[in-house]
Design a protein around this motif. Structure first.
Motif, PDB file in Angstrom:
ATOM      1  N   GLU A 193       0.824  -1.206   0.000  1.00  0.00           N
ATOM      2  CA  GLU A 193       0.000   0.000   0.000  1.00  0.00           C
ATOM      3  C   GLU A 193       0.857   1.255   0.000  1.00  0.00           C
ATOM      4  O   GLU A 193       0.569   2.225  -0.711  1.00  0.00           O
ATOM      5  CB  GLU A 193      -0.931  -0.010   1.211  1.00  0.00           C
ATOM      6  CG  GLU A 193      -2.023  -1.066   1.126  1.00  0.00           C
ATOM      7  CD  GLU A 193      -2.811  -1.180   2.421  1.00  0.00           C
ATOM      8  OE1 GLU A 193      -2.465  -0.459   3.390  1.00  0.00           O
ATOM      9  OE2 GLU A 193      -3.759  -1.985   2.464  1.00  0.00           O
ATOM     10  N   GLU A 194       1.918   1.255   0.793  1.00  0.00           N
ATOM     11  CA  GLU A 194       2.804   2.423   0.860  1.00  0.00           C
ATOM     12  C   GLU A 194       3.466   2.695  -0.485  1.00  0.00           C
ATOM     13  O   GLU A 194       3.686   3.856  -0.853  1.00  0.00           O
ATOM     14  CB  GLU A 194       3.878   2.200   1.932  1.00  0.00           C
ATOM     15  CG  GLU A 194       3.341   2.189   3.358  1.00  0.00           C
ATOM     16  CD  GLU A 194       4.408   1.776   4.362  1.00  0.00           C
ATOM     17  OE1 GLU A 194       5.508   1.362   3.899  1.00  0.00           O
ATOM     18  OE2 GLU A 194       4.148   1.838   5.574  1.00  0.00           O
ATOM     19  N   GLN A 195       3.797   1.633  -1.220  1.00  0.00           N
ATOM     20  CA  GLN A 195       4.476   1.777  -2.504  1.00  0.00           C
ATOM     21  C   GLN A 195       3.504   1.843  -3.673  1.00  0.00           C
ATOM     22  O   GLN A 195       3.932   1.871  -4.832  1.00  0.00           O
ATOM     23  CB  GLN A 195       5.444   0.595  -2.711  1.00  0.00           C
ATOM     24  CG  GLN A 195       6.504   0.466  -1.637  1.00  0.00           C
ATOM     25  CD  GLN A 195       7.454   1.638  -1.598  1.00  0.00           C
ATOM     26  OE1 GLN A 195       7.842   2.160  -2.649  1.00  0.00           O
ATOM     27  NE2 GLN A 195       7.836   2.065  -0.395  1.00  0.00           N
ATOM     28  N   ARG A 196       2.211   1.849  -3.353  1.00  0.00           N
ATOM     29  CA  ARG A 196       1.167   1.866  -4.381  1.00  0.00           C
ATOM     30  C   ARG A 196       1.274   0.661  -5.320  1.00  0.00           C
ATOM     31  O   ARG A 196       1.137   0.774  -6.542  1.00  0.00           O
ATOM     32  CB  ARG A 196       1.203   3.178  -5.168  1.00  0.00           C
ATOM     33  CG  ARG A 196       0.925   4.404  -4.303  1.00  0.00           C
ATOM     34  CD  ARG A 196       0.893   5.664  -5.120  1.00  0.00           C
ATOM     35  NE  ARG A 196       0.613   6.811  -4.242  1.00  0.00           N
ATOM     36  CZ  ARG A 196       0.533   8.077  -4.677  1.00  0.00           C
ATOM     37  NH1 ARG A 196       0.707   8.344  -5.967  1.00  0.00           N
ATOM     38  NH2 ARG A 196       0.271   9.050  -3.830  1.00  0.00           N
ATOM     39  N   LEU A 197       1.525  -0.478  -4.705  1.00  0.00           N
ATOM     40  CA  LEU A 197       1.577  -1.743  -5.422  1.00  0.00           C
ATOM     41  C   LEU A 197       0.472  -2.653  -4.896  1.00  0.00           C
ATOM     42  O   LEU A 197      -0.133  -2.385  -3.853  1.00  0.00           O
ATOM     43  CB  LEU A 197       2.941  -2.423  -5.225  1.00  0.00           C
ATOM     44  CG  LEU A 197       4.177  -1.626  -5.638  1.00  0.00           C
ATOM     45  CD1 LEU A 197       5.445  -2.358  -5.212  1.00  0.00           C
ATOM     46  CD2 LEU A 197       4.183  -1.370  -7.138  1.00  0.00           C
ATOM     47  N   GLU A 198       0.221  -3.732  -5.593  1.00  0.00           N
ATOM     48  CA  GLU A 198      -0.756  -4.712  -5.144  1.00  0.00           C
ATOM     49  C   GLU A 198      -0.039  -5.839  -4.399  1.00  0.00           C
ATOM     50  O   GLU A 198       1.080  -6.225  -4.757  1.00  0.00           O
ATOM     51  CB  GLU A 198      -1.530  -5.288  -6.325  1.00  0.00           C
ATOM     52  CG  GLU A 198      -2.445  -4.292  -7.015  1.00  0.00           C
ATOM     53  CD  GLU A 198      -3.359  -4.960  -8.028  1.00  0.00           C
ATOM     54  OE1 GLU A 198      -3.896  -6.039  -7.701  1.00  0.00           O
ATOM     55  OE2 GLU A 198      -3.523  -4.412  -9.129  1.00  0.00           O
ATOM     56  N   ALA A 199      -0.692  -6.356  -3.381  1.00  0.00           N
ATOM     57  CA  ALA A 199      -0.140  -7.475  -2.619  1.00  0.00           C
ATOM     58  C   ALA A 199      -0.818  -8.767  -3.042  1.00  0.00           C
ATOM     59  O   ALA A 199      -2.031  -8.800  -3.264  1.00  0.00           O
ATOM     60  CB  ALA A 199      -0.324  -7.243  -1.127  1.00  0.00           C
ATOM     61  N   LEU A 200      -0.015  -9.827  -3.180  1.00  0.00           N
ATOM     62  CA  LEU A 200      -0.547 -11.150  -3.484  1.00  0.00           C
ATOM     63  C   LEU A 200       0.044 -12.123  -2.471  1.00  0.00           C
ATOM     64  O   LEU A 200       1.276 -12.189  -2.318  1.00  0.00           O
ATOM     65  CB  LEU A 200      -0.207 -11.569  -4.906  1.00  0.00           C
ATOM     66  CG  LEU A 200      -0.870 -12.863  -5.396  1.00  0.00           C
ATOM     67  CD1 LEU A 200      -1.156 -12.797  -6.888  1.00  0.00           C
ATOM     68  CD2 LEU A 200       0.025 -14.075  -5.117  1.00  0.00           C
ATOM     69  N   LEU A 201      -0.823 -12.861  -1.775  1.00  0.00           N
ATOM     70  CA  LEU A 201      -0.392 -13.789  -0.736  1.00  0.00           C
ATOM     71  C   LEU A 201      -0.574 -15.206  -1.244  1.00  0.00           C
ATOM     72  O   LEU A 201      -1.694 -15.625  -1.536  1.00  0.00           O
ATOM     73  CB  LEU A 201      -1.215 -13.569   0.535  1.00  0.00           C
ATOM     74  CG  LEU A 201      -1.321 -12.111   0.999  1.00  0.00           C
ATOM     75  CD1 LEU A 201      -2.228 -12.004   2.208  1.00  0.00           C
ATOM     76  CD2 LEU A 201       0.056 -11.541   1.294  1.00  0.00           C
ATOM     77  N   LEU A 202       0.523 -15.939  -1.367  1.00  0.00           N
ATOM     78  CA  LEU A 202       0.489 -17.294  -1.933  1.00  0.00           C
ATOM     79  C   LEU A 202       0.956 -18.300  -0.896  1.00  0.00           C
ATOM     80  O   LEU A 202       2.038 -18.153  -0.319  1.00  0.00           O
ATOM     81  CB  LEU A 202       1.351 -17.374  -3.189  1.00  0.00           C
ATOM     82  CG  LEU A 202       1.314 -18.710  -3.948  1.00  0.00           C
ATOM     83  CD1 LEU A 202       1.410 -18.475  -5.451  1.00  0.00           C
ATOM     84  CD2 LEU A 202       2.449 -19.638  -3.518  1.00  0.00           C
ATOM     85  N   ASP A 203       0.130 -19.302  -0.661  1.00  0.00           N
ATOM     86  CA  ASP A 203       0.495 -20.421   0.216  1.00  0.00           C
ATOM     87  C   ASP A 203       0.793 -21.646  -0.638  1.00  0.00           C
ATOM     88  O   ASP A 203       0.202 -21.835  -1.704  1.00  0.00           O
ATOM     89  CB  ASP A 203      -0.645 -20.766   1.171  1.00  0.00           C
ATOM     90  CG  ASP A 203      -0.871 -19.680   2.207  1.00  0.00           C
ATOM     91  OD1 ASP A 203       0.096 -18.998   2.560  1.00  0.00           O
ATOM     92  OD2 ASP A 203      -2.025 -19.516   2.643  1.00  0.00           O
ATOM     93  N   THR A 204       1.685 -22.498  -0.155  1.00  0.00           N
ATOM     94  CA  THR A 204       1.984 -23.758  -0.830  1.00  0.00           C
ATOM     95  C   THR A 204       2.459 -24.764   0.196  1.00  0.00           C
ATOM     96  O   THR A 204       2.984 -24.389   1.249  1.00  0.00           O
ATOM     97  CB  THR A 204       3.053 -23.576  -1.921  1.00  0.00           C
ATOM     98  OG1 THR A 204       3.401 -24.846  -2.468  1.00  0.00           O
ATOM     99  CG2 THR A 204       4.312 -22.942  -1.366  1.00  0.00           C
ATOM    100  N   ASN A 205       2.273 -26.025  -0.089  1.00  0.00           N
ATOM    101  CA  ASN A 205       2.756 -27.069   0.820  1.00  0.00           C
ATOM    102  C   ASN A 205       4.081 -27.664   0.361  1.00  0.00           C
ATOM    103  O   ASN A 205       4.463 -28.756   0.787  1.00  0.00           O
ATOM    104  CB  ASN A 205       1.712 -28.176   0.967  1.00  0.00           C
ATOM    105  CG  ASN A 205       1.539 -28.995  -0.311  1.00  0.00           C
ATOM    106  OD1 ASN A 205       1.794 -28.515  -1.409  1.00  0.00           O
ATOM    107  ND2 ASN A 205       1.082 -30.237  -0.163  1.00  0.00           N
ATOM    108  N   LEU A 206       4.804 -26.960  -0.506  1.00  0.00           N
ATOM    109  CA  LEU A 206       6.082 -27.498  -0.996  1.00  0.00           C
ATOM    110  C   LEU A 206       7.064 -27.740   0.142  1.00  0.00           C
ATOM    111  O   LEU A 206       7.897 -28.646   0.082  1.00  0.00           O
ATOM    112  CB  LEU A 206       6.700 -26.536  -2.016  1.00  0.00           C
ATOM    113  CG  LEU A 206       5.921 -26.299  -3.305  1.00  0.00           C
ATOM    114  CD1 LEU A 206       6.705 -25.391  -4.231  1.00  0.00           C
ATOM    115  CD2 LEU A 206       5.603 -27.612  -3.991  1.00  0.00           C
TER     116      LEU A 206
END
Length: 656
Positions: free
Chosen positions: A174-187
């Protein structure tokens, strides 16, 4: 064997999951990648890419074949199985360089992507500078911050720590005016912990799972288990990222040593002595077509050109200055001059040169200064599907050809041999020598293998006046970049094993595979073939090839049979003798004549073992194979006396 089933997409509890069933020998498991349902289109179903990359360390460490039901990127399949695997196994003591077999339907189609540029979130000190370097003025301005939780299935991190990381990533975005994407994996639950490379491949697999979103991904700048030397670690990460890139997404390490990349004050106009490159154009001359560009160099204007038979003219590219920017790179860096191009440069190449290769070379070699290439960035276009390599008949080029005959990936089988006058051909008339070399190849190796031959003439040697050894990899690449409309892949025959790699400004072969990674474009990829093998390792494999026994030609005299007396001929015969294989090459060498001078040649190798790694390798092979050096050692005193007399004579004034 590792078997990867078809990938599937499912959405529940506000999350969208990409998953596939996997069996490793008798063990069955499910691998998955998960994002918020609102970002579900980011995931790329119907591709085996992320699953293959995640399981690559297991296949490499345990000798598994990987079999996939879903289509796999052609580029990724070749890079992991046939290219990266031999390099990594060569660096592990006791293992011979061998490919990892990957069986899958192959595709060269780009996955539909939103074209975003993302960076892996990190709390490290290098993260914020990496983000700032990829702002609005970058070739690839960032759009997303990707927070990856790779520990799924392990309880190593408490939930509150994971929540804090996600909160920090969202807040930073938000501070950098970017979008956040949260990715989970069981690797993290299934990757082999014993493999030190596993963590990096886990994050790279996550990037490929997001091919529905990304066209560029920057590996998070975190400390990883890797070589301790900073320069070697940077190269190692770049190699892993380059081989993890597919037709859809390009992957780069965000933590490269870029301290010297800053723009000089005043921009490109600050320096009166910029090298300026005009727009490329074509010239017809009889049966030849030239790709030309006017260049202002050292206060004078000259024309750089590449010439091919007119039948190959459609492969020459005039809409971008890639070939000329590459060809001028070392000249510009040695003289500290920026390069300003009137025509666009492929975005991927421009990024790799400005942000990766130039800073690394300038940071590790005093002879090279940090410069900038100024050009408009342009996108990728389709090209023909040709795969080529250079041809001389020497050990390195013949090894590349014979290894291709062993290869199992039909998408990366050789279609063309190339002979180029880019500085390697010396003499009074390199163009005439080029023509005769082409005629010789067309009478022999070309029809036997059923390949096409491309002969490329150029004036790089006379116009740039640089040492060919110091620029060899860039010279090869420049010629191919001129023909981007033809080649999708080009195999450069390595002369130096990657285990001996170093930054040595007078011989680019010592860091060639790094240079080639940075010179590829969306159209054309470069690979350093044979860099996983020592020279004796190559000759050991060549001795098994009937083709090599007829065509091996290491001689410095290109237009005649092996002389048997020049430095390259003597060294090659010594190497084959040390391996016990010289008699197999009696069609190309006068073995009886060599046997008469064998001890003298070995004595010279003993005296020069500290100056040349080739000599040391020859003597070690003799020891391992039980070859006596007693006769050679008896010749050492006389040889030393002869060398002293020769040196003394050369110092005496000549008689008038």
């Amino acid at each position: 064997m590792i078997q990867i089933g078809r990938s599937r997409i499912e959405t529940r509890d506000g999350r969208t999951r990409l998953w596939a069933e996997v069996s490793v020998d008798s063990r069955r498991l499910t691998l998955w990648f998960s994002v918020d349902a609102a970002q579900g289109r980011s995931l790329a179903p119907g591709r085996a890419d992320p699953f293959v990359l995640a399981l690559f360390p297991a296949a490499l460490g345990e000798g598994h074949e990987i079999v996939c039901e879903d289509p796999l990127s052609e580029r990724l399949c070749y890079q992991l199985g046939a290219y990266l695997a031999p390099i990594l196994t060569a660096e592990r003591e006791g293992l011979s360089p061998e490919p990892v077999k990957i069986t899958a339907p192959l595709t060269s189609e780009r996955h539909p992507s939103a074209g975003a540029a993302g960076i892996g979130f990190s709390r490290g000190e290098a993260f914020l500078p990496a983000v700032r370097r990829h702002g609005a003025g970058s070739e690839y301005p960032l759009t997303h911050v990707v927070a990856v939780n790779i520990q799924g299935g392990r309880d190593e991190r408490p939930p509150e720590a994971l929540r804090e990381t996600r909160f920090s990533a969202k807040r930073f975005a938000e501070e950098q005016r970017l979008e956040a994407l949260l990715l989970d994996t069981n690797l993290g639950a299934v990757l082999p912990e014993s493999m030190e490379e596993a963590p990096i491949y886990g994050e790279l697999a996550c990037a490929l799972a997001l091919q529905g979103l990304l066209s560029v991904y920057l590996l998070s700048p975190e400390e990883r288990s890797a070589p301790a030397d900073p320069a070697r670690r940077a190269v190692w990460e770049l190699l892993a990222c380059g081989c993890a890139s597919s037709e859809t997404v390009a992957v780069y390490p965000a933590a490269m040593a870029l301290a010297r990349e800053e723009e000089p004050e005043g921009g490109p106009e600050r320096r009166d002595a910029c090298i300026r490159v005009g727009a490329p154009y074509l010239e017809e001359s009889g049966e030849q077509t030239r790709l030309c560009a006017r260049v202002s160099l050292r206060g004078e204007e000259t024309v750089l050109w590449f010439s091919v038979k007119s039948e190959y003219a459609p492969g020459l590219v005039t809409d971008r200055a890639d070939a000329f920017a590459a060809a001028l790179l070392t000249t510009a860096m040695r003289e500290g001059r920026d390069i300003v191009c009137a025509a666009p440069v492929t975005r991927r190449l421009l990024y790799q040169l400005n942000r990766l290769l130039i800073p690394i070379m300038a940071s590790n070699m005093e002879e090279y200064h940090p410069i900038r290439i100024h050009a408009e960035a342009t996108g990728a276009e389709n090209c023909a599907a040709a795969v080529g390599t250079g041809w001389t008949g020497g050990v390195d080029s013949l090894f590349t050809v014979t290894e291709d005959l062993r290869g199992e990936n039909p998408a990366y089988r050789l279609t063309h041999l190339m002979i180029a006058s880019n500085g390697a051909i010396e003499g009074d008339d390199p163009s005439d020598t080029l023509r005769k070399m082409g005629e010789k190849a067309e009478r022999g190796i070309v029809p036997e293998l059923g390949l096409d031959l491309v002969c490329v003439d150029s004036n790089l040697r006379t116009a740039l006046q640089e040492s060919f050894r110091a620029t060899v990899s860039i010279r090869h690449a420049a010629v191919v970049l001129a023909l981007q409309g033809l080649f999708k892949a080009y195999f450069v025959s390595s002369s130096i094993a990657c285990i001996n790699s170093s930054f040595f400004s007078e011989s680019m072969g010592y860091y060639e595979f790094l240079v080639l990674l940075c010179l590829g474009t969306d159209r054309t990829a470069f690979y350093s073939i044979g860099c996983a093998f020592t020279r004796l390792g190559k000759l050991r494999r060549l001795s098994e090839s009937p083709l090599a026994r007829r065509y091996l030609h290491p001689c410095i005299y290109a237009l005649r049979d092996n002389c048997g007396e020049c430095g390259k001929c003597v060294r090659t015969q010594l190497e084959l003798y040390a391996l016990g294989q010289l008699d197999c090459f009696s069609e190309v060498f006068d073995v009886e004549r060599f046997q008469r001078t064998r001890n003298l040649c070995l004595a010279d190798a003993i005296l020069g073992r500290r100056r040349s790694p080739f000599n040391a390798e020859i003597l070690e092979a003799c020891r391992k194979n039980g070859i006596s050096l007693w006769g050679a050692k008896l010749r050492i005193p006389g040889l030393m006396l002869r060398k002293v007399l020769t040196r003394t004579k050369s110092m005496l004034p000549k008689r008038k």
